[in-house]
Design an enzyme around this catalytic site. Structure first.
Site, PDB file in Angstrom:
ATOM      1  N   MET A  28       0.852  -1.193   0.000  1.00  0.00           N
ATOM      2  CA  MET A  28       0.000   0.000   0.000  1.00  0.00           C
ATOM      3  C   MET A  28       0.889   1.245   0.000  1.00  0.00           C
ATOM      4  SD  MET A  28      -3.379  -0.994   2.152  1.00  0.00           S
ATOM      5  CE  MET A  28      -2.725  -0.794   3.789  1.00  0.00           C
ATOM      6  N   HIS A  35       9.441  -3.576   3.264  1.00  0.00           N
ATOM      7  CA  HIS A  35       9.067  -3.819   1.868  1.00  0.00           C
ATOM      8  C   HIS A  35      10.311  -4.147   1.038  1.00  0.00           C
ATOM      9  CE1 HIS A  35       5.774  -0.983   3.214  1.00  0.00           C
ATOM     10  NE2 HIS A  35       5.069  -1.970   2.719  1.00  0.00           N
ATOM     11  N   GLN A  59     -10.232  -2.546   2.986  1.00  0.00           N
ATOM     12  CA  GLN A  59      -9.724  -3.141   4.220  1.00  0.00           C
ATOM     13  C   GLN A  59      -9.673  -2.139   5.373  1.00  0.00           C
ATOM     14  OE1 GLN A  59      -5.934  -4.206   2.122  1.00  0.00           O
ATOM     15  NE2 GLN A  59      -4.981  -3.767   4.089  1.00  0.00           N
ATOM     16  N   GLN A 146       6.085 -11.310   7.585  1.00  0.00           N
ATOM     17  CA  GLN A 146       5.573 -12.088   8.722  1.00  0.00           C
ATOM     18  C   GLN A 146       5.057 -11.169   9.833  1.00  0.00           C
ATOM     19  OE1 GLN A 146       4.991 -15.255   8.823  1.00  0.00           O
ATOM     20  NE2 GLN A 146       4.479 -15.377  10.993  1.00  0.00           N
ATOM     21  N   ASP A 148       2.707  -9.181   9.552  1.00  0.00           N
ATOM     22  CA  ASP A 148       1.258  -9.358   9.464  1.00  0.00           C
ATOM     23  C   ASP A 148       0.973 -10.859   9.426  1.00  0.00           C
ATOM     24  OD1 ASP A 148       0.499  -6.542   9.283  1.00  0.00           O
ATOM     25  OD2 ASP A 148       1.567  -6.593   7.387  1.00  0.00           O
ATOM     26  N   SER A 183       6.741  -0.287  10.359  1.00  0.00           N
ATOM     27  CA  SER A 183       5.355  -0.189   9.906  1.00  0.00           C
ATOM     28  C   SER A 183       5.165   1.200   9.334  1.00  0.00           C
ATOM     29  CB  SER A 183       4.414  -0.376  11.100  1.00  0.00           C
ATOM     30  OG  SER A 183       3.142   0.149  10.794  1.00  0.00           O
ATOM     31  N   SER A 184       4.320   1.281   8.308  1.00  0.00           N
ATOM     32  CA  SER A 184       4.041   2.597   7.723  1.00  0.00           C
ATOM     33  C   SER A 184       3.396   3.516   8.752  1.00  0.00           C
ATOM     34  CB  SER A 184       3.111   2.435   6.527  1.00  0.00           C
ATOM     35  OG  SER A 184       3.628   1.449   5.671  1.00  0.00           O
TER      36      SER A 184
END
Ligand code: PAF
Length: 257
Positions: A28, A35, A59, A146, A148, A183-184
């Site tokens: 995203m 990433h 989502q 992993q 998530d 994390s973003s």
């Protein structure tokens, strides 16, 4: 690096690459080192690397969360090009969900527990968009983090149940030196918030749900859940809220450390 905005454009652009292996990294955007580890793996294992860049409205339940999701497409495209991505598929919401869209995929049990209890329909949105991306790109291998863990479990189930011909590779969570999983959403943490958020990896390091809960309660963090999740491998998973920022993390219960 080619950027495709439509499904037809992406399918046509990928046609000449079909005799090799195609790796897909769904994202995203708001790309970070997590990433990049997925793109690097795809680069070393596949002849063509595709990255999708799509903030999937299906989502998100909370419009504030969707609208506040960090977006910087020029930066993401530059990072992807640097990392060796061959093709970015970056559609508009109307390309993925045209008027009249009404088909949803639901992984019923795995999608309803933990995150699913706190974010109803979240995994329905994830499963649906991923299946659509898999159909468009038709990859041999798909790459996920992993971090998530439940998303990985849900998508593995979807791939098995629907007999999709692709392999899912889950790569280890990438952490900052202080232990916080990348994390973003981390950019939204204030300096004191980030300090507080470090209780999350510390609590999970106990690998014990009761001790982890006590540690999180002790620093006054709001806990949505901290539980052993029956994935493969089983993990201790938690979701917490630091101010308005929701963070998730997990650790494998099969590792020694
Ligand atoms: O993990 C994410 O970034 C998203 O859930 C995904 C897999 C790209 C689907 O929108």
């Amino acid at each position: 690096m080619r950027v495709c905005r439509t499904i037809t454009e992406a399918r046509t652009a990928l046609e000449p690459h079909r005799d090799g292996t195609i790796g897909l990294v769904p994202t995203m955007g708001a790309l970070h080192a997590g990433h990049l580890s997925l793109i690097d793996a795809a680069r070393s294992e596949c002849s063509t690397v595709v990255m999708s860049l799509f903030v999937n409205p299906a989502q998100f339940r909370n419009p504030g969360d969707l609208n506040g999701y960090p977006r910087d497409e020029p930066r993401d495209l530059a990072v992807a090009a640097d990392a060796g991505v061959d093709l970015v598929f970056a559609p508009d919401a109307s390309e993925m969900y045209p008027p009249g869209f009404q088909t949803w995929v639901e992984v019923t049990d795995l999608g309803a527990m933990l995150e699913g209890e706190h974010r109803p329909d979240h995994f329905r949105g994830v499963a649906t968009v991923c299946l659509k991306l898999f159909n468009i790109v038709d990859p041999d291998v798909v790459y996920f983090g992993q971090k998530d863990a439940q998303q990985v479990a849900v998508l593995r189930q979807l791939i098995a149940d629907l007999a999709l011909e692709l392999e899912l590779r889950a790569l280890p969570t990438v952490r900052d030196p202080d232990g916080l999983a990348l994390s973003s959403r981390n950019v939204r943490l204030s300096a004191p918030g980030r300090e507080l958020a470090l209780a999350l990896p510390r609590s999970l390091a106990t690998r014990d749900p009761e001790r982890a809960r006590a540690l999180l309660d002790g620093v006054g963090i709001d806990v949505d859940y901290v539980e052993i999740a029956p994935f493969d491998p089983p993990v201790l998973a938690a979701a917490v809220r630091v101010g308005s920022t929701r963070l998730i993390d997990n650790v494998s219960l099969e590792e020694d450390s």
